[in-house]
Write an enzyme that holds these catalytic residues in place. Sequence first.
Site, PDB file in Angstrom:
ATOM      1  N   GLY A  40       9.769  -2.560 -12.538  1.00 33.58           N
ATOM      2  CA  GLY A  40       8.479  -1.925 -12.266  1.00 33.58           C
ATOM      3  C   GLY A  40       7.338  -2.648 -12.962  1.00 33.58           C
ATOM      4  O   GLY A  40       7.548  -3.501 -13.831  1.00 33.58           O
ATOM      5  N   GLY A  57      -1.593   2.934  -4.173  1.00 29.88           N
ATOM      6  CA  GLY A  57      -1.659   4.097  -5.055  1.00 29.88           C
ATOM      7  C   GLY A  57      -3.024   4.754  -4.912  1.00 29.88           C
ATOM      8  O   GLY A  57      -4.042   4.071  -4.788  1.00 29.88           O
ATOM      9  N   LEU A 104       1.052 -10.679 -12.675  1.00 31.30           N
ATOM     10  CA  LEU A 104       2.393 -10.204 -12.314  1.00 31.30           C
ATOM     11  C   LEU A 104       2.895 -10.931 -11.074  1.00 31.30           C
ATOM     12  O   LEU A 104       2.249 -10.915 -10.029  1.00 31.30           O
ATOM     13  CB  LEU A 104       2.366  -8.700 -12.041  1.00 31.30           C
ATOM     14  CG  LEU A 104       1.730  -7.827 -13.142  1.00 31.30           C
ATOM     15  CD1 LEU A 104       1.904  -6.351 -12.801  1.00 31.30           C
ATOM     16  CD2 LEU A 104       2.321  -8.149 -14.505  1.00 31.30           C
ATOM     17  N   ASN A 134     -15.002 -60.952  10.861  1.00 33.64           N
ATOM     18  CA  ASN A 134     -14.581 -60.374  12.131  1.00 33.64           C
ATOM     19  C   ASN A 134     -13.067 -60.487  12.250  1.00 33.64           C
ATOM     20  O   ASN A 134     -12.523 -61.585  12.244  1.00 33.64           O
ATOM     21  CB  ASN A 134     -15.248 -61.097  13.294  1.00 33.64           C
ATOM     22  CG  ASN A 134     -14.900 -60.409  14.604  1.00 33.64           C
ATOM     23  OD1 ASN A 134     -15.478 -59.392  14.942  1.00 33.64           O
ATOM     24  ND2 ASN A 134     -13.912 -60.944  15.308  1.00 33.64           N
ATOM     25  N   LYS A 191       7.317 -15.896  -3.125  1.00 29.82           N
ATOM     26  CA  LYS A 191       6.090 -15.454  -2.432  1.00 29.82           C
ATOM     27  C   LYS A 191       4.830 -16.110  -2.975  1.00 29.82           C
ATOM     28  O   LYS A 191       4.002 -16.638  -2.223  1.00 29.82           O
ATOM     29  CB  LYS A 191       5.952 -13.933  -2.552  1.00 29.82           C
ATOM     30  CG  LYS A 191       4.818 -13.404  -1.706  1.00 29.82           C
ATOM     31  CD  LYS A 191       4.164 -12.163  -2.263  1.00 29.82           C
ATOM     32  CE  LYS A 191       4.921 -10.922  -1.913  1.00 29.82           C
ATOM     33  NZ  LYS A 191       4.110  -9.716  -2.195  1.00 29.82           N
ATOM     34  N   ARG A 235       9.607  -9.217   2.147  1.00 32.69           N
ATOM     35  CA  ARG A 235       9.057  -9.211   3.511  1.00 32.69           C
ATOM     36  C   ARG A 235       8.488 -10.560   3.953  1.00 32.69           C
ATOM     37  O   ARG A 235       8.142 -10.737   5.120  1.00 32.69           O
ATOM     38  CB  ARG A 235       8.003  -8.102   3.647  1.00 32.69           C
ATOM     39  CG  ARG A 235       8.651  -6.726   3.804  1.00 32.69           C
ATOM     40  CD  ARG A 235       7.607  -5.648   3.954  1.00 32.69           C
ATOM     41  NE  ARG A 235       6.930  -5.369   2.699  1.00 32.69           N
ATOM     42  CZ  ARG A 235       5.689  -4.885   2.617  1.00 32.69           C
ATOM     43  NH1 ARG A 235       4.998  -4.651   3.715  1.00 32.69           N
ATOM     44  NH2 ARG A 235       5.149  -4.654   1.445  1.00 32.69           N
TER      45      ARG A 235
HETATM   46  C1  UD1 Z   1       1.181  -1.457  -7.076  1.00 36.95           C
HETATM   47  C2  UD1 Z   1       0.619  -0.198  -7.716  1.00 36.95           C
HETATM   48  C3  UD1 Z   1      -0.224   0.566  -6.690  1.00 36.95           C
HETATM   49  C4  UD1 Z   1      -1.322  -0.322  -6.202  1.00 36.95           C
HETATM   50  C5  UD1 Z   1      -0.758  -1.641  -5.648  1.00 36.95           C
HETATM   51  C6  UD1 Z   1      -1.866  -2.606  -5.328  1.00 36.95           C
HETATM   52  C7  UD1 Z   1       2.313   0.453  -9.323  1.00 36.95           C
HETATM   53  C8  UD1 Z   1       3.414   1.403  -9.633  1.00 36.95           C
HETATM   54  N1  UD1 Z   1       1.719   0.625  -8.163  1.00 36.95           N
HETATM   55  O1  UD1 Z   1       2.056  -1.029  -6.046  1.00 36.95           O
HETATM   56  O2  UD1 Z   1      -0.770   1.726  -7.281  1.00 36.95           O
HETATM   57  O3  UD1 Z   1      -2.083   0.323  -5.207  1.00 36.95           O
HETATM   58  O4  UD1 Z   1       0.107  -2.261  -6.624  1.00 36.95           O
HETATM   59  O5  UD1 Z   1      -1.339  -3.746  -4.753  1.00 36.95           O
HETATM   60  O6  UD1 Z   1       2.005  -0.364 -10.144  1.00 36.95           O
HETATM   61  N2  UD1 Z   1       5.971  -6.901 -10.103  1.00 36.95           N
HETATM   62  C9  UD1 Z   1       6.657  -7.515 -11.131  1.00 36.95           C
HETATM   63  N3  UD1 Z   1       7.745  -6.904 -11.649  1.00 36.95           N
HETATM   64  C10 UD1 Z   1       8.174  -5.692 -11.225  1.00 36.95           C
HETATM   65  C11 UD1 Z   1       7.462  -5.057 -10.163  1.00 36.95           C
HETATM   66  C12 UD1 Z   1       6.357  -5.710  -9.632  1.00 36.95           C
HETATM   67  O7  UD1 Z   1       6.308  -8.614 -11.553  1.00 36.95           O
HETATM   68  O8  UD1 Z   1       9.159  -5.191 -11.764  1.00 36.95           O
HETATM   69  C13 UD1 Z   1       4.801  -7.596  -9.545  1.00 36.95           C
HETATM   70  C14 UD1 Z   1       4.955  -7.968  -8.094  1.00 36.95           C
HETATM   71  O9  UD1 Z   1       5.491  -9.276  -7.948  1.00 36.95           O
HETATM   72  C15 UD1 Z   1       3.525  -7.877  -7.594  1.00 36.95           C
HETATM   73  C16 UD1 Z   1       2.888  -6.810  -8.476  1.00 36.95           C
HETATM   74  O10 UD1 Z   1       3.712  -6.711  -9.597  1.00 36.95           O
HETATM   75  O11 UD1 Z   1       2.832  -9.083  -7.797  1.00 36.95           O
HETATM   76  C17 UD1 Z   1       2.763  -5.477  -7.762  1.00 36.95           C
HETATM   77  O12 UD1 Z   1       4.056  -4.992  -7.487  1.00 36.95           O
HETATM   78  P1  UD1 Z   1       4.402  -4.261  -6.148  1.00 36.95           P
HETATM   79  O13 UD1 Z   1       5.839  -3.898  -6.151  1.00 36.95           O
HETATM   80  O14 UD1 Z   1       3.883  -5.047  -5.014  1.00 36.95           O
HETATM   81  O15 UD1 Z   1       3.579  -2.939  -6.370  1.00 36.95           O
HETATM   82  P2  UD1 Z   1       3.101  -1.943  -5.249  1.00 36.95           P
HETATM   83  O16 UD1 Z   1       4.231  -1.098  -4.856  1.00 36.95           O
HETATM   84  O17 UD1 Z   1       2.366  -2.688  -4.204  1.00 36.95           O
END
Ligand code: UD1
Length: 468
Positions: free
Chosen positions: A88, A148, A18, A384, A32, A25
């Site tokens: 998500g 989580g 993902l 040399n 990123k 940030r």
């Molecule tokens: C997520 C988990 C959380 C866990 C944490 C670990 C969920 C709801 N929560 O939270 O339980 O402890 O990861 O790091 O899954 N991404 C997408 N598309 C989206 C949303 C996210 O590709 O629509 C990717 C982000 O780029 C990232 C990863 O998914 O690489 C995690 O997403 P992020 O929003 O960072 O999740 P957390 O809120 O950290």
Amino acid sequence: MKSQTNKEKKRPWTAIILAAGKGTRMVSPLPKVLHPVAGQPMLANVVGACRGAGIEEIRLVVGHGLNLVKSVVEPWGVQTHVQAQQLGTADAVKSAQPDSIEGNVVILNGDHPLIEAEDIQHFIQEFEASNLDLAVVTAELKNPSAFGRIIRHKGRLAAIVEAKDASAETLKIREVNTGIYLASADVLSEFLPQIQNQNSKKEYYLTDLISICLENQLKVDAIKGNKKVSVGVNNQLELARATRLVYRRKAKRLMEAGVLMIDPWTTYIEDSVEVSPGAVLHPNVHLKGKTKIGAFTSIEPGCFILDTVVGESVQIRAYTYLENCQIHTKASVGPFARLRPETEIGPEAHVGNFVEMKKTKFGKKSKAGHLTYLGDAEIGEDVNIGCGTITCNYATDKKKYKTKIGNGVFVGSDTQFVAPITVGDHAVIGSGSTITKDVPERALAVARGRQIIKEEYVKVEKQNEAES
Ligand code: UD1
Ligand code: CA
């Protein structure tokens, strides 16, 4: 749905990574996951770990900065799947089209660059040994902050609750979701569509898959992972910390294998680099890319070495810059030398301070001690090269020309070779010469203004004035 049994033949694994999130940030124009950790885009670490674990098919979910991300990962043979809107993590996995996957899937985050092949292999073994349908990898953290939380009933995994949706009591739990999951592709296809977005972020949470699968009597469990796999990069400080951890891990492994490091905390060696036991690495050395360092070779402080093969018992002295070169055994290079691509330094040769070479083959036991530029040159053995020698390789027609110098040639200081030039074996070039024609074997070539002496040129009175 049927749980897989051990009798079935091993199901292939696909990775879904993902990486569609914005990385707000990071406050950086670069997506990123392309930020470098120890010299390569952090995604390369994650992809490398999958490949090292034997996973061939890798599907990357891209969104923000997708064109740039695609252009980087497609040459690695990674498929990209666009998630148009970041709805998500569950929606992200859906974008990777799990219904077109046969076998099992491991889901990873693109911004968790510390994961290694052995970690993935271990998770896969646990998943297969317990015949699971779905697993989440968890870690115990001292400071679980935004992760989580893992909810257990009587010790068994029950659900994952996001920190934002958790009660004060739940927030005390220190076992967290690392964001790594293993599942059969069928489970993903069947149950992802059941995930709703009724939560504080109005997002489709992949974490909800746990309780859904449990309700459907599937075999779901938590696999314990180490802290490192939970380390994500969300800002520049975390990026720098991850980079430091990767460098330290490499330094530790090299020292365990017998490499001498004076100050491993300030020595920066990329994972791809090979260093033989008995080599000595001083502080502030950067070894990058496909570099290899031979046994008993010493790399003094401040050297930057990229894609270069350095043989045994070589001395690379302080503040030397090497790029795509080959240095043979017992040679010495530097201090303050710069060797550009396609340069080869022969055994026992010596290249001293303020010497630059480019596309030059420098023969065995030859010497260029000081202040010299050799480009597009072939220098024989036992030559040399005097201080201040220059090959004038670039002509007004904007083409490069070669200088060839035979074995045993002596080049006096401050010589220019206006290429193309060939100098025969054992020739001697007088100091201060501008050589424009080929020089035969064993000949002396002198090409400079003759010295003129004018006696009594300075008048006696003038001399007295100057001395007073
Ligand atoms: C997520 C988990 C959380 C866990 C944490 C670990 C969920 C709801 N929560 O939270 O339980 O402890 O990861 O790091 O899954 N991404 C997408 N598309 C989206 C949303 C996210 O590709 O629509 C990717 C982000 O780029 C990232 C990863 O998914 O690489 C995690 O997403 P992020 O929003 O960072 O999740 P957390 O809120 O950290
Ligand atoms: Ca001159």
